[in-house]
Design a protein around this motif. Structure first.
Motif, mmCIF file in Angstrom:
data_model
loop_
_atom_site.group_PDB
_atom_site.id
_atom_site.type_symbol
_atom_site.label_atom_id
_atom_site.label_comp_id
_atom_site.label_asym_id
_atom_site.label_seq_id
_atom_site.Cartn_x
_atom_site.Cartn_y
_atom_site.Cartn_z
ATOM 1 N N SER A 91 0.822 -1.199 0.000
ATOM 2 C CA SER A 91 0.000 0.000 0.000
ATOM 3 C C SER A 91 0.858 1.251 0.000
ATOM 4 N N LYS A 92 0.490 2.217 -0.825
ATOM 5 C CA LYS A 92 1.234 3.468 -0.921
ATOM 6 C C LYS A 92 0.565 4.590 -0.125
ATOM 7 N N LYS A 93 -0.547 4.278 0.520
ATOM 8 C CA LYS A 93 -1.279 5.318 1.236
ATOM 9 C C LYS A 93 -0.522 5.757 2.487
ATOM 10 N N THR A 94 0.077 4.784 3.202
ATOM 11 C CA THR A 94 0.828 5.115 4.409
ATOM 12 C C THR A 94 2.222 4.532 4.291
ATOM 13 N N ARG A 95 3.178 5.256 4.797
ATOM 14 C CA ARG A 95 4.559 4.798 4.758
ATOM 15 C C ARG A 95 4.886 4.108 6.070
ATOM 16 N N ILE A 96 5.095 2.808 6.015
ATOM 17 C CA ILE A 96 5.369 2.022 7.209
ATOM 18 C C ILE A 96 6.871 1.994 7.429
ATOM 19 N N GLN A 97 7.295 2.391 8.631
ATOM 20 C CA GLN A 97 8.716 2.493 8.920
ATOM 21 C C GLN A 97 9.286 1.211 9.519
ATOM 22 N N LEU A 98 8.573 0.573 10.440
ATOM 23 C CA LEU A 98 9.103 -0.593 11.137
ATOM 24 C C LEU A 98 9.247 -1.763 10.170
ATOM 25 N N PRO A 99 10.419 -2.425 10.158
ATOM 26 C CA PRO A 99 10.594 -3.576 9.271
ATOM 27 C C PRO A 99 9.580 -4.690 9.507
ATOM 28 N N SER A 100 9.157 -4.904 10.769
ATOM 29 C CA SER A 100 8.193 -5.970 11.042
ATOM 30 C C SER A 100 6.845 -5.697 10.395
ATOM 31 N N LEU A 101 6.515 -4.428 10.186
ATOM 32 C CA LEU A 101 5.273 -4.073 9.493
ATOM 33 C C LEU A 101 5.472 -4.041 7.992
ATOM 34 N N ARG A 102 6.641 -3.594 7.575
ATOM 35 C CA ARG A 102 6.918 -3.513 6.137
ATOM 36 C C ARG A 102 7.092 -4.895 5.530
ATOM 37 N N TYR A 103 7.639 -5.833 6.323
ATOM 38 C CA TYR A 103 7.856 -7.194 5.834
ATOM 39 C C TYR A 103 7.198 -8.174 6.800
ATOM 40 N N PRO A 104 5.874 -8.253 6.792
ATOM 41 C CA PRO A 104 5.157 -9.054 7.795
ATOM 42 C C PRO A 104 5.424 -10.556 7.689
ATOM 43 N N SER A 131 13.019 -2.360 35.454
ATOM 44 C CA SER A 131 11.673 -1.784 35.572
ATOM 45 C C SER A 131 10.632 -2.597 34.814
ATOM 46 N N GLY A 132 11.088 -3.489 33.957
ATOM 47 C CA GLY A 132 10.139 -4.235 33.132
ATOM 48 C C GLY A 132 9.830 -3.537 31.826
ATOM 49 N N MET A 133 10.257 -2.274 31.678
ATOM 50 C CA MET A 133 10.038 -1.523 30.437
ATOM 51 C C MET A 133 11.223 -1.738 29.500
ATOM 52 N N THR A 134 10.987 -1.575 28.205
ATOM 53 C CA THR A 134 12.052 -1.715 27.214
ATOM 54 C C THR A 134 11.974 -0.590 26.191
ATOM 55 N N GLU A 135 13.108 -0.294 25.595
ATOM 56 C CA GLU A 135 13.158 0.632 24.462
ATOM 57 C C GLU A 135 13.452 -0.211 23.232
ATOM 58 N N ASP A 136 12.493 -0.304 22.305
ATOM 59 C CA ASP A 136 12.570 -1.251 21.203
ATOM 60 C C ASP A 136 13.113 -0.591 19.939
ATOM 61 N N ALA A 137 13.878 -1.359 19.170
ATOM 62 C CA ALA A 137 14.365 -0.939 17.859
ATOM 63 C C ALA A 137 14.362 -2.160 16.948
ATOM 64 N N GLU A 138 14.141 -1.934 15.654
ATOM 65 C CA GLU A 138 14.107 -3.032 14.697
ATOM 66 C C GLU A 138 15.061 -2.746 13.550
ATOM 67 N N PHE A 139 15.664 -3.813 13.021
ATOM 68 C CA PHE A 139 16.512 -3.680 11.848
ATOM 69 C C PHE A 139 16.534 -5.024 11.127
ATOM 70 N N LEU A 140 16.848 -4.977 9.839
ATOM 71 C CA LEU A 140 16.935 -6.184 9.031
ATOM 72 C C LEU A 140 18.330 -6.789 9.157
ATOM 73 N N THR A 141 18.408 -8.100 9.079
ATOM 74 C CA THR A 141 19.698 -8.786 9.042
ATOM 75 C C THR A 141 19.600 -9.934 8.045
ATOM 76 N N VAL A 142 20.705 -10.588 7.808
ATOM 77 C CA VAL A 142 20.734 -11.676 6.837
ATOM 78 C C VAL A 142 21.695 -12.750 7.332
ATOM 79 N N VAL A 143 21.353 -13.995 7.063
ATOM 80 C CA VAL A 143 22.250 -15.114 7.341
ATOM 81 C C VAL A 143 22.830 -15.566 6.011
ATOM 82 N N PRO A 144 24.149 -15.519 5.826
ATOM 83 C CA PRO A 144 24.747 -15.938 4.544
ATOM 84 C C PRO A 144 24.347 -17.356 4.176
ATOM 85 N N LYS A 145 24.276 -17.604 2.873
ATOM 86 C CA LYS A 145 23.910 -18.933 2.399
ATOM 87 C C LYS A 145 24.891 -19.972 2.934
#
Length: 512
Positions: A91-104, A131-145
């Protein structure tokens, strides 16, 4: 005060009823219970830190390997929207930033990052706790063949009574039982070449850099021949889908036969509709190639460029069809070619050529606006937009007739006008029928990969190689037409063929 009540929430109005001494007693009793739990938590956190380091190692080494055989690397469900559906990543209507949303559909691995030693508070110096709280970040990675050697041990069974017989457990079915490569590797090699356009010699070199040195390219090439033969039934099914189409696209491109035949100049022919594409590599550019295919087809309109071979093919096919009382075939010519000739003439005849380019710009604008409508509404809007195109075509025809004699017949603008006038009926036939396309661009796009591949590996070394290229390019490009993964399709097709099922096309796979 009983300790079992210390974990219950005390209403504020009850606390207000306690005296200062009672509040102190309550606080001290609560601390006596909490402190042992805090010490136990710290101990568990220290043990968990070591365990997580081990888990991360397993994630990188063992789990990735395991998932190559058993599928998804995470049990976490794909991210869903408020309606419980997977978000549409296209969809081009909204720009999804998080990789987990962009590549479900990509596997998601979660890792925990903690202090090795608990920090102290900058304000009072007290040791801090989680505290039980976290600061979350997402990024793509790859495992070589990774490449593996599989040692297959088939158990033997003997008769303990008469000792007269030995039976061996049957081997799992494979494309080539005696081959040193698995079906999965055969698919990977073939799609690396015919989908990703990686020459097999380069595939071998890449494997060498991954630790699999001296992988013989010739053996890999041979495996693609076996694969093409194994799935040839699906190729013939593709041909049936193409022949059943009323509107057929056609195009051809040169193909070099490097060895194995006296003729080096061969041609790759392509025929397609909206769901299937087939290629055929022949040693001729004669229209007989197309006429043989058209004679017994359901085609009524052949979309192509203005190559005399297609006109001849339609004439010859129509002679056969008349004898069989089949509907005649009509040539539909590509407007992209006509527009291109006017664009090429702009360098020397700017003003005159610009007029025709502007007319075509409006025509393609109308076509594009109709194509952007919802699929069910496209025929209705096409009918409206194409009725608005007729005046543009008529104006171009009148302009060309009036001005063509003012230019040398050898000039680009005169040739462009002549091309347009000579083929006017075939260029405008689509205006009256919404099932007909405005140009042959879909078929030209399907030829793009074979053409780029030709520039990469120059041609084929045998007639068998030409057959392999035709079969595998046909199935790969048909997968793209149907928006299905070629790797998923080939894996499922081969598995089903091993199980005795009939072959099927990418469109049938999509709709199954």
């Amino acid at each position: 005060m009983q300790q079992k009540h210390l974990f219950e929430v005390v209403p504020s109005h009850r606390l207000a009823q306690l005296s200062k001494e009672q509040l102190i007693e309550f606080f001290e009793a609560q601390q006596d219970v909490i402190e042992p739990f805090q010490r136990k938590i710290k101990q568990l956190e220290a043990e968990a830190s070591k365990l997580k380091q081990t888990i991360l190692f397993i994630d990188d080494k063992y789990i990735v390997l395991k998932n190559k055989f058993f599928g998804k690397s995470s049990e976490k469900e794909p991210v869903q929207n408020d309606d419980g559906e997977k978000p549409d990543s296209s969809s081009k209507k909204t720009r999804i930033q998080l990789p987990s949303l962009r590549y479900p559909n990509a596997p998601l691995i979660e890792t925990e990052i903690e202090f090795k030693d608990l920090p102290n508070c900058d304000c009072c110096g007290t040791q801090m706790s989680d505290s039980g709280m976290t600061e979350d970040a997402e990024f793509l990675t790859v495992v070589p063949k990774q490449y593996f050697v599989v040692r297959q041990k088939r158990h033997k069974y003997r008769c303990g009574h008469c000792h007269g017989d030995i039976k061996t457990a049957p081997a799992p079915k494979r494309i080539t039982p005696s081959s040193s490569t698995s079906d999965e590797m055969v698919i990977d090699v073939a799609l690396a070449k015919y989908c990703d356009l990686v020459p097999i010699q380069r595939y071998s070199a890449i494997a060498g850099r991954q630790g699999l040195k001296d992988l013989p390219p010739q053996s890999l090439i041979e495996s693609t021949h076996h694969l093409a033969h194994f799935v040839s039934g699906a190729y013939h099914k593709l041909k049936e889908e193409v022949l059943n189409s009323k509107v057929l696209h056609a195009d051809e491109t040169p193909h070099r036969m490097l060895e194995g035949d006296d003729k080096t100049h061969w041609y790759l022919w392509g025929f397609s509709n909206s769901i299937a594409s087939i290629f055929d590599i022949r040693d001729t550019r004669s229209g007989d190639v197309a006429s043989q295919l058209l004679a017994n087809s359901n085609c009524t309109h052949l979309v192509s460029d203005v190559f005399s071979g297609y006109a001849k093919a339609v004439r010859d096919a129509n002679e056969v069809r008349k004898e069989k009382n089949l509907p005649l075939i009509y040539n539909v010519y590509c407007n992209a070619h006509a527009r291109r000739k006017f664009k090429e003439a702009k360098d020397s005849f700017t003003n005159e050529a610009q007029y025709f380019v502007d007319q075509y710009k409006e025509i393609y604008r109308l076509e594009g606006e109709a194509r952007e409508k919802p699929p069910d509404d496209i025929p209705k809007y096409l009918l409206q937009s194409r009725s608005q195109m007729s005046p543009f075509f008529k104006a171009m025809k009148l302009r060309a007739l009036a001005n063509i004699k003012a230019y040398s017949s050898k000039s680009r603008i005169a040739k462009a006008m002549s091309y347009f006038l000579k083929n006017y009926e075939e260029l405008t036939l689509f205006v009256k029928d919404t099932e007909l396309p405005i140009d042959n661009n879909p078929q030209e796009r399907l030829l793009r990969n074979p053409v780029i591949g030709r520039k990469t590996w120059y041609g084929t070394h045998s007639k068998r190689g030409a057959e392999t290229a035709a079969v595998l390019f046909s199935l790969v490009e048909s997968c793209k037409l149907n928006k299905v993964s070629p790797r998923d399709y080939f894996q499922k097709l081969i598995q089903d063929l091993h199980n005795g099922l009939k072959p099927y096309t990418p469109n049938q796979y999509k709709n199954s």
